[in-house]
Motif scaffolding. Structure first.
Motif, PDB file in Angstrom:
ATOM      1  N   LEU A 299       0.841  -1.192   0.000  1.00  0.00           N
ATOM      2  CA  LEU A 299       0.000   0.000   0.000  1.00  0.00           C
ATOM      3  C   LEU A 299       0.877   1.242   0.000  1.00  0.00           C
ATOM      4  CD1 LEU A 299      -2.543  -1.001   2.800  1.00  0.00           C
ATOM      5  CD2 LEU A 299      -2.858  -1.170   0.325  1.00  0.00           C
ATOM      6  N   ILE A 300       0.383   2.298  -0.627  1.00  0.00           N
ATOM      7  CA  ILE A 300       1.040   3.598  -0.558  1.00  0.00           C
ATOM      8  C   ILE A 300       0.229   4.435   0.424  1.00  0.00           C
ATOM      9  CG2 ILE A 300       1.766   5.660  -1.817  1.00  0.00           C
ATOM     10  CD1 ILE A 300       3.162   3.179  -2.840  1.00  0.00           C
ATOM     11  N   VAL A 301       0.883   4.928   1.476  1.00  0.00           N
ATOM     12  CA  VAL A 301       0.204   5.785   2.446  1.00  0.00           C
ATOM     13  C   VAL A 301       0.778   7.195   2.347  1.00  0.00           C
ATOM     14  CG1 VAL A 301      -0.343   3.902   4.024  1.00  0.00           C
ATOM     15  CG2 VAL A 301       1.760   5.176   4.342  1.00  0.00           C
ATOM     16  N   GLU A 302      -0.076   8.177   2.641  1.00  0.00           N
ATOM     17  CA  GLU A 302       0.329   9.574   2.547  1.00  0.00           C
ATOM     18  C   GLU A 302       0.153  10.248   3.893  1.00  0.00           C
ATOM     19  OE1 GLU A 302      -0.529  12.167  -1.049  1.00  0.00           O
ATOM     20  OE2 GLU A 302      -1.979  12.944   0.403  1.00  0.00           O
ATOM     21  N   ASP A 303       1.168  10.986   4.318  1.00  0.00           N
ATOM     22  CA  ASP A 303       1.094  11.770   5.543  1.00  0.00           C
ATOM     23  C   ASP A 303       0.119  12.918   5.288  1.00  0.00           C
ATOM     24  OD1 ASP A 303       1.537  13.659   7.629  1.00  0.00           O
ATOM     25  OD2 ASP A 303       3.554  12.879   7.930  1.00  0.00           O
ATOM     26  N   THR A 304      -0.902  13.030   6.130  1.00  0.00           N
ATOM     27  CA  THR A 304      -1.957  14.026   5.901  1.00  0.00           C
ATOM     28  C   THR A 304      -1.449  15.458   6.057  1.00  0.00           C
ATOM     29  OG1 THR A 304      -2.680  13.795   8.194  1.00  0.00           O
ATOM     30  CG2 THR A 304      -3.844  12.487   6.542  1.00  0.00           C
ATOM     31  N   ARG A 305      -0.355  15.669   6.784  1.00  0.00           N
ATOM     32  CA  ARG A 305       0.171  17.028   6.964  1.00  0.00           C
ATOM     33  C   ARG A 305       1.157  17.412   5.867  1.00  0.00           C
ATOM     34  NH1 ARG A 305       2.775  16.773  12.509  1.00  0.00           N
ATOM     35  NH2 ARG A 305       3.298  14.817  11.561  1.00  0.00           N
ATOM     36  N   SER A 306       2.144  16.556   5.605  1.00  0.00           N
ATOM     37  CA  SER A 306       3.221  16.927   4.680  1.00  0.00           C
ATOM     38  C   SER A 306       2.950  16.512   3.237  1.00  0.00           C
ATOM     39  CB  SER A 306       4.535  16.291   5.136  1.00  0.00           C
ATOM     40  OG  SER A 306       4.498  14.885   4.952  1.00  0.00           O
ATOM     41  N   GLY A 307       2.058  15.544   3.041  1.00  0.00           N
ATOM     42  CA  GLY A 307       1.812  15.044   1.696  1.00  0.00           C
ATOM     43  C   GLY A 307       2.846  14.035   1.231  1.00  0.00           C
ATOM     44  N   GLN A 308       3.839  13.743   2.062  1.00  0.00           N
ATOM     45  CA  GLN A 308       4.876  12.769   1.730  1.00  0.00           C
ATOM     46  C   GLN A 308       4.257  11.375   1.663  1.00  0.00           C
ATOM     47  OE1 GLN A 308       8.218  13.392   1.138  1.00  0.00           O
ATOM     48  NE2 GLN A 308       8.463  11.230   0.671  1.00  0.00           N
ATOM     49  N   ARG A 309       4.651  10.587   0.665  1.00  0.00           N
ATOM     50  CA  ARG A 309       4.117   9.236   0.487  1.00  0.00           C
ATOM     51  C   ARG A 309       5.157   8.189   0.850  1.00  0.00           C
ATOM     52  NH1 ARG A 309       0.020   9.083  -4.626  1.00  0.00           N
ATOM     53  NH2 ARG A 309      -1.312  10.767  -3.880  1.00  0.00           N
ATOM     54  N   TYR A 310       4.668   7.067   1.403  1.00  0.00           N
ATOM     55  CA  TYR A 310       5.533   5.983   1.846  1.00  0.00           C
ATOM     56  C   TYR A 310       4.948   4.642   1.391  1.00  0.00           C
ATOM     57  CZ  TYR A 310       7.005   9.683   5.040  1.00  0.00           C
ATOM     58  OH  TYR A 310       7.438  10.867   5.569  1.00  0.00           O
ATOM     59  N   PRO A 311       5.776   3.760   0.814  1.00  0.00           N
ATOM     60  CA  PRO A 311       5.287   2.423   0.451  1.00  0.00           C
ATOM     61  C   PRO A 311       5.370   1.478   1.653  1.00  0.00           C
ATOM     62  CG  PRO A 311       7.511   2.728  -0.389  1.00  0.00           C
ATOM     63  CD  PRO A 311       7.114   4.022   0.282  1.00  0.00           C
ATOM     64  N   LEU A 312       4.292   0.752   1.923  1.00  0.00           N
ATOM     65  CA  LEU A 312       4.262  -0.260   2.975  1.00  0.00           C
ATOM     66  C   LEU A 312       4.116  -1.627   2.307  1.00  0.00           C
ATOM     67  CD1 LEU A 312       1.669   1.264   5.491  1.00  0.00           C
ATOM     68  CD2 LEU A 312       4.154   1.416   5.581  1.00  0.00           C
ATOM     69  N   TYR A 313       5.024  -2.538   2.581  1.00  0.00           N
ATOM     70  CA  TYR A 313       4.933  -3.880   2.015  1.00  0.00           C
ATOM     71  C   TYR A 313       3.811  -4.657   2.696  1.00  0.00           C
ATOM     72  CZ  TYR A 313       9.304  -2.868  -0.306  1.00  0.00           C
ATOM     73  OH  TYR A 313      10.258  -2.306  -1.087  1.00  0.00           O
ATOM     74  N   MET A 314       3.147  -5.513   1.930  1.00  0.00           N
ATOM     75  CA  MET A 314       1.984  -6.234   2.445  1.00  0.00           C
ATOM     76  C   MET A 314       2.331  -7.105   3.649  1.00  0.00           C
ATOM     77  SD  MET A 314      -0.587  -4.999   1.060  1.00  0.00           S
ATOM     78  CE  MET A 314      -1.790  -6.020   1.871  1.00  0.00           C
ATOM     79  N   SER A 315       3.516  -7.686   3.690  1.00  0.00           N
ATOM     80  CA  SER A 315       3.875  -8.500   4.853  1.00  0.00           C
ATOM     81  C   SER A 315       3.820  -7.658   6.132  1.00  0.00           C
ATOM     82  CB  SER A 315       5.264  -9.113   4.674  1.00  0.00           C
ATOM     83  OG  SER A 315       6.230  -8.099   4.464  1.00  0.00           O
ATOM     84  N   ASP A 316       4.229  -6.395   6.048  1.00  0.00           N
ATOM     85  CA  ASP A 316       4.166  -5.503   7.213  1.00  0.00           C
ATOM     86  C   ASP A 316       2.736  -5.066   7.498  1.00  0.00           C
ATOM     87  OD1 ASP A 316       6.969  -5.558   7.587  1.00  0.00           O
ATOM     88  OD2 ASP A 316       7.204  -4.081   5.998  1.00  0.00           O
ATOM     89  N   VAL A 317       1.938  -4.878   6.438  1.00  0.00           N
ATOM     90  CA  VAL A 317       0.520  -4.553   6.622  1.00  0.00           C
ATOM     91  C   VAL A 317      -0.193  -5.706   7.311  1.00  0.00           C
ATOM     92  CG1 VAL A 317      -1.669  -4.045   5.453  1.00  0.00           C
ATOM     93  CG2 VAL A 317       0.450  -2.960   4.670  1.00  0.00           C
ATOM     94  N   PHE A 318       0.087  -6.939   6.888  1.00  0.00           N
ATOM     95  CA  PHE A 318      -0.544  -8.097   7.501  1.00  0.00           C
ATOM     96  C   PHE A 318      -0.164  -8.235   8.971  1.00  0.00           C
ATOM     97  CE2 PHE A 318      -0.613 -10.125   3.062  1.00  0.00           C
ATOM     98  CZ  PHE A 318      -1.841  -9.571   2.786  1.00  0.00           C
ATOM     99  N   ASP A 319       1.096  -7.963   9.309  1.00  0.00           N
ATOM    100  CA  ASP A 319       1.505  -7.971  10.721  1.00  0.00           C
ATOM    101  C   ASP A 319       0.726  -6.925  11.514  1.00  0.00           C
ATOM    102  OD1 ASP A 319       3.343 -10.018  10.496  1.00  0.00           O
ATOM    103  OD2 ASP A 319       5.070  -8.681  10.266  1.00  0.00           O
ATOM    104  N   PHE A 320       0.517  -5.757  10.907  1.00  0.00           N
ATOM    105  CA  PHE A 320      -0.184  -4.658  11.574  1.00  0.00           C
ATOM    106  C   PHE A 320      -1.650  -4.998  11.830  1.00  0.00           C
ATOM    107  CE2 PHE A 320      -2.735  -0.735  11.101  1.00  0.00           C
ATOM    108  CZ  PHE A 320      -2.299  -0.060  12.225  1.00  0.00           C
ATOM    109  N   ILE A 321      -2.327  -5.622  10.873  1.00  0.00           N
ATOM    110  CA  ILE A 321      -3.762  -5.885  11.011  1.00  0.00           C
ATOM    111  C   ILE A 321      -4.073  -7.241  11.632  1.00  0.00           C
ATOM    112  CG2 ILE A 321      -4.374  -4.349   9.120  1.00  0.00           C
ATOM    113  CD1 ILE A 321      -4.827  -6.813   7.375  1.00  0.00           C
TER     114      ILE A 321
END
Length: 109
Positions: free
Chosen positions: A58-80
């Protein structure tokens, strides 16, 4: 390499980091260097996703700065992992020849 360090490619001329090891602005090869891992705190919105032959995420965006960061699905799955989908409806779906289920988020009119 220590646990709090990461290897990156850095341009010797402008000092910017590049994934592929080449700076197209300065037209030179980058040098591999080790630096401390960065951390970013903020509120993030999922804005896109990516897929390649070796990974997805997933690509997530910081709501304040607009900077985007890629999150790998393995890390997303650990998070959820352990999250609950309460009071949700699942609907059977077919993509190609594969069957599965999807979460229905809105009432169908």
């Amino acid at each position: 390499m220590a646990n709090g360090k990461i290897n990156v490619y850095m341009c010797p001329t402008c000092g910017n980091e590049y994934e592929r090891g080449y700076c197209y602005d300065c037209r030179c090869r980058c040098h591999k260097t080790t630096r401390d891992k960065r951390q970013v705190f903020g509120d993030f919105t999922i804005v896109d996703w990516f897929s390649s032959r070796s990974s997805a995420g997933l690509i997530v965006e910081d709501t304040r700065s607009g900077q985007r960061y890629p999150l790998y699905m393995s890390d997303v799955f650990d998070f959820i992992n352990g999250s609950q989908l309460t009071s949700r409806t699942l609907e059977e779906t077919k993509k190609g020849s594969a069957y599965g289920w999807k979460v229905i988020t809105k009432e169908v009119a």
